[in-house]
Scaffold this active site. Structure first.
Site, PDB file in Angstrom:
ATOM      1  N   ASN A   8       0.859  -1.188   0.000  1.00  0.00           N
ATOM      2  CA  ASN A   8       0.000   0.000   0.000  1.00  0.00           C
ATOM      3  C   ASN A   8       0.898   1.241   0.000  1.00  0.00           C
ATOM      4  O   ASN A   8       1.695   1.430   0.925  1.00  0.00           O
ATOM      5  CB  ASN A   8      -0.890  -0.056   1.251  1.00  0.00           C
ATOM      6  CG  ASN A   8      -1.794   1.143   1.375  1.00  0.00           C
ATOM      7  OD1 ASN A   8      -1.371   2.263   1.153  1.00  0.00           O
ATOM      8  ND2 ASN A   8      -3.041   0.931   1.764  1.00  0.00           N
ATOM      9  N   HIS A  11       1.067   6.173   1.930  1.00  0.00           N
ATOM     10  CA  HIS A  11       1.848   7.094   2.756  1.00  0.00           C
ATOM     11  C   HIS A  11       2.964   7.802   1.998  1.00  0.00           C
ATOM     12  O   HIS A  11       3.535   8.766   2.509  1.00  0.00           O
ATOM     13  CB  HIS A  11       2.359   6.393   4.007  1.00  0.00           C
ATOM     14  CG  HIS A  11       1.230   6.059   4.938  1.00  0.00           C
ATOM     15  ND1 HIS A  11       0.216   6.959   5.197  1.00  0.00           N
ATOM     16  CD2 HIS A  11       0.919   4.943   5.618  1.00  0.00           C
ATOM     17  CE1 HIS A  11      -0.655   6.398   6.011  1.00  0.00           C
ATOM     18  NE2 HIS A  11      -0.259   5.172   6.276  1.00  0.00           N
ATOM     19  N   HIS A  44      -5.597   3.550  -1.534  1.00  0.00           N
ATOM     20  CA  HIS A  44      -6.923   3.872  -0.985  1.00  0.00           C
ATOM     21  C   HIS A  44      -7.296   5.285  -1.411  1.00  0.00           C
ATOM     22  O   HIS A  44      -6.693   6.257  -0.956  1.00  0.00           O
ATOM     23  CB  HIS A  44      -6.850   3.763   0.545  1.00  0.00           C
ATOM     24  CG  HIS A  44      -8.162   3.945   1.242  1.00  0.00           C
ATOM     25  ND1 HIS A  44      -8.312   3.714   2.588  1.00  0.00           N
ATOM     26  CD2 HIS A  44      -9.390   4.334   0.804  1.00  0.00           C
ATOM     27  CE1 HIS A  44      -9.570   3.967   2.946  1.00  0.00           C
ATOM     28  NE2 HIS A  44     -10.239   4.344   1.876  1.00  0.00           N
ATOM     29  N   ARG A  46      -9.518   7.973  -0.751  1.00  0.00           N
ATOM     30  CA  ARG A  46     -10.477   8.370   0.282  1.00  0.00           C
ATOM     31  C   ARG A  46     -11.351   9.507  -0.198  1.00  0.00           C
ATOM     32  O   ARG A  46     -10.935  10.306  -1.032  1.00  0.00           O
ATOM     33  CB  ARG A  46      -9.731   8.827   1.545  1.00  0.00           C
ATOM     34  CG  ARG A  46      -9.251   7.699   2.409  1.00  0.00           C
ATOM     35  CD  ARG A  46      -8.547   8.245   3.641  1.00  0.00           C
ATOM     36  NE  ARG A  46      -8.332   7.200   4.614  1.00  0.00           N
ATOM     37  CZ  ARG A  46      -9.197   6.890   5.583  1.00  0.00           C
ATOM     38  NH1 ARG A  46     -10.309   7.584   5.732  1.00  0.00           N
ATOM     39  NH2 ARG A  46      -8.941   5.918   6.411  1.00  0.00           N
ATOM     40  N   ARG A  50      -7.063  12.600   1.240  1.00  0.00           N
ATOM     41  CA  ARG A  50      -5.988  13.063   2.126  1.00  0.00           C
ATOM     42  C   ARG A  50      -4.615  12.541   1.683  1.00  0.00           C
ATOM     43  O   ARG A  50      -3.608  13.100   2.038  1.00  0.00           O
ATOM     44  CB  ARG A  50      -6.270  12.649   3.568  1.00  0.00           C
ATOM     45  CG  ARG A  50      -6.148  11.173   3.823  1.00  0.00           C
ATOM     46  CD  ARG A  50      -6.261  10.850   5.294  1.00  0.00           C
ATOM     47  NE  ARG A  50      -7.615  11.027   5.780  1.00  0.00           N
ATOM     48  CZ  ARG A  50      -8.073  10.438   6.882  1.00  0.00           C
ATOM     49  NH1 ARG A  50      -7.261   9.698   7.612  1.00  0.00           N
ATOM     50  NH2 ARG A  50      -9.321  10.600   7.261  1.00  0.00           N
ATOM     51  N   GLU A  71      -8.569   0.395  -2.901  1.00  0.00           N
ATOM     52  CA  GLU A  71      -9.368   0.391  -1.668  1.00  0.00           C
ATOM     53  C   GLU A  71     -10.302   1.573  -1.712  1.00  0.00           C
ATOM     54  O   GLU A  71      -9.872   2.690  -2.052  1.00  0.00           O
ATOM     55  CB  GLU A  71      -8.457   0.592  -0.464  1.00  0.00           C
ATOM     56  CG  GLU A  71      -7.974  -0.644   0.171  1.00  0.00           C
ATOM     57  CD  GLU A  71      -7.157  -0.295   1.407  1.00  0.00           C
ATOM     58  OE1 GLU A  71      -7.533   0.639   2.141  1.00  0.00           O
ATOM     59  OE2 GLU A  71      -6.151  -0.946   1.614  1.00  0.00           O
ATOM     60  N   THR A 101      -6.801   6.170  10.370  1.00  0.00           N
ATOM     61  CA  THR A 101      -6.691   5.119   9.368  1.00  0.00           C
ATOM     62  C   THR A 101      -7.934   4.257   9.501  1.00  0.00           C
ATOM     63  O   THR A 101      -8.721   4.453  10.428  1.00  0.00           O
ATOM     64  CB  THR A 101      -5.402   4.293   9.580  1.00  0.00           C
ATOM     65  OG1 THR A 101      -5.337   3.243   8.614  1.00  0.00           O
ATOM     66  CG2 THR A 101      -5.343   3.687  10.969  1.00  0.00           C
ATOM     67  N   THR A 102      -8.134   3.300   8.570  1.00  0.00           N
ATOM     68  CA  THR A 102      -9.342   2.476   8.606  1.00  0.00           C
ATOM     69  C   THR A 102      -9.429   1.761   9.956  1.00  0.00           C
ATOM     70  O   THR A 102      -8.561   0.962  10.291  1.00  0.00           O
ATOM     71  CB  THR A 102      -9.305   1.430   7.469  1.00  0.00           C
ATOM     72  OG1 THR A 102      -8.851   2.084   6.287  1.00  0.00           O
ATOM     73  CG2 THR A 102     -10.670   0.827   7.241  1.00  0.00           C
ATOM     74  N   GLU A 152     -10.631  -9.724   3.146  1.00  0.00           N
ATOM     75  CA  GLU A 152      -9.378  -9.321   3.784  1.00  0.00           C
ATOM     76  C   GLU A 152      -9.658  -9.206   5.267  1.00  0.00           C
ATOM     77  O   GLU A 152     -10.501  -8.395   5.683  1.00  0.00           O
ATOM     78  CB  GLU A 152      -8.876  -7.989   3.211  1.00  0.00           C
ATOM     79  CG  GLU A 152      -7.582  -7.553   3.905  1.00  0.00           C
ATOM     80  CD  GLU A 152      -6.977  -6.290   3.301  1.00  0.00           C
ATOM     81  OE1 GLU A 152      -7.323  -5.927   2.158  1.00  0.00           O
ATOM     82  OE2 GLU A 152      -6.150  -5.667   3.993  1.00  0.00           O
ATOM     83  N   HIS A 188      -3.459  -4.675   7.884  1.00  0.00           N
ATOM     84  CA  HIS A 188      -3.582  -3.568   8.832  1.00  0.00           C
ATOM     85  C   HIS A 188      -2.661  -3.776  10.028  1.00  0.00           C
ATOM     86  O   HIS A 188      -2.804  -4.731  10.769  1.00  0.00           O
ATOM     87  CB  HIS A 188      -5.006  -3.336   9.318  1.00  0.00           C
ATOM     88  CG  HIS A 188      -5.238  -1.881   9.616  1.00  0.00           C
ATOM     89  ND1 HIS A 188      -4.811  -1.287  10.769  1.00  0.00           N
ATOM     90  CD2 HIS A 188      -5.783  -0.899   8.854  1.00  0.00           C
ATOM     91  CE1 HIS A 188      -5.107   0.001  10.716  1.00  0.00           C
ATOM     92  NE2 HIS A 188      -5.682   0.266   9.572  1.00  0.00           N
TER      93      HIS A 188
HETATM   94  N1  PXP Z   1      -5.701  -3.192   4.319  1.00  0.00           N
HETATM   95  C1  PXP Z   1      -6.671  -2.261   4.411  1.00  0.00           C
HETATM   96  C2  PXP Z   1      -8.042  -2.635   3.989  1.00  0.00           C
HETATM   97  C3  PXP Z   1      -6.373  -0.959   4.857  1.00  0.00           C
HETATM   98  O1  PXP Z   1      -7.356  -0.041   4.941  1.00  0.00           O
HETATM   99  C4  PXP Z   1      -5.055  -0.638   5.195  1.00  0.00           C
HETATM  100  C5  PXP Z   1      -4.722   0.755   5.639  1.00  0.00           C
HETATM  101  O2  PXP Z   1      -4.895   1.643   4.586  1.00  0.00           O
HETATM  102  C6  PXP Z   1      -4.075  -1.629   5.062  1.00  0.00           C
HETATM  103  C7  PXP Z   1      -4.424  -2.910   4.646  1.00  0.00           C
HETATM  104  C8  PXP Z   1      -2.644  -1.358   5.363  1.00  0.00           C
HETATM  105  O3  PXP Z   1      -2.477  -1.094   6.718  1.00  0.00           O
HETATM  106  P1  PXP Z   1      -1.081  -0.591   7.223  1.00  0.00           P
HETATM  107  O4  PXP Z   1      -0.824   0.729   6.588  1.00  0.00           O
HETATM  108  O5  PXP Z   1      -1.252  -0.517   8.703  1.00  0.00           O
HETATM  109  O6  PXP Z   1      -0.051  -1.628   6.795  1.00  0.00           O
END
Ligand code: PXP
Length: 242
Positions: A8, A11, A44, A46, A50, A71, A101-102, A152, A188
């Site tokens: 992902n 960031h 993602h 959003r 952001r 996402e 965050t989610t 997931e 996550h």
């Molecule tokens: N999976 C989903 C569905 C998420 O929303 C996120 C956070 O955006 C992640 C995985 C990745 O989480 P992390 O950034 O904590 O590794």
């Protein structure tokens, strides 16, 4: 069966947007992750934009060679974008404006009707659908009834508490999902350390990891950070057999 490592890159965009510059570029980051062996890229989009913005998503669609996992919340706006861009996978997530965050999994029971519509629209466009859910039996069963290809599992509680109880919840939910024929992903809060035990869950087929990869990349560079996660996952997979 190997585990797909999806990175992902949100960031990278968070850092870019903090200064309003054009760099660092999340799309370049995605390409580096792929070159370092990532099996897919997750981003993602959003509602508040952001981190990832629409133009990033369009460029990712053009340039990601592996698998693009978008996402998103199951809103009309996001569905319209997904149907236009056609990512390989859509992961439906809950979204609150105020959250950092989610925070939790989807309320698949309460939101069943609106999720069913979103699932149908995406699948009708040939997009694989994954639902981000807590490791709860009822949620796994309803996800299956909704006809999605994948779930997931939210690993946030496990990562936060690091208890055998939370780990067992994930393992049990993964087994049930697999029995029902679902592809099983997790994500996550995963780090190079806690992902090892998760990768040892025999039914797991994919992890989605963001924050900790980008954090490691600050010190070792993005390609090395991706390789570090791959090595950790491989250690977990070897524990399955041993
Ligand atoms: N999976 C989903 C569905 C998420 O929303 C996120 C956070 O955006 C992640 C995985 C990745 O989480 P992390 O950034 O904590 O590794």
């Amino acid at each position: 069966m190997p585990i797909r490592l999806h990175i992902n890159i949100d960031h990278v965009a968070t850092l870019r947007n903090a200064r309003g510059t054009a760099y660092p570029d999340p799309v370049l980051a995605a390409q580096l992750c792929e070159q370092a062996g990532a099996d897919g890229i997750t981003a993602h989009l959003r509602e508040d934009r952001r981190h990832i913005v629409d133009a990033d998503m369009a460029r990712l669609r053009d340039l990601v060679q592996t698998c693009l996992n978008m996402e998103m919340a199951a809103t009309d706006e996001m569905l319209e974008i997904a149907l236009r861009l056609r990512p390989d996978v859509v992961t439906l997530v809950p979204e609150k404006r105020q959250e950092r965050t989610t925070e939790g999994g989807l309320d698949v029971v309460g939101q069943r009707a609106s999720l069913a519509k979103a699932v149908q629209l995406c699948q009708g466009a040939g997009i694989k659908v994954s639902l981000f859910i807590a490791p709860i039996e009822a949620d796994v069963r309803v996800s299956h009834e909704l006809g999605v290809e994948q779930i997931e599992l939210h690993t946030g509680e496990y990562c936060h508490t690091d208890t055998p109880f939370e780990f067992a919840r994930l393992a049990v939910a993964a087994r049930l999902a697999r029995e029902l024929g679902l592809d099983v992903a997790a994500g996550h809060g995963l780090t190079r350390h806690n992902v090892v035990a998760i990768a040892a869950i025999p039914e797991l087929r994919e992890v989605n990891i963001g924050h900790a990869v980008i954090a490691d990349a600050i010190f070792v560079g993005l390609p090395e950070a991706v390789r570090g996660f791959r090595a950790a996952i491989d250690r977990g997979v070897r524990m399955r057999r041993g």
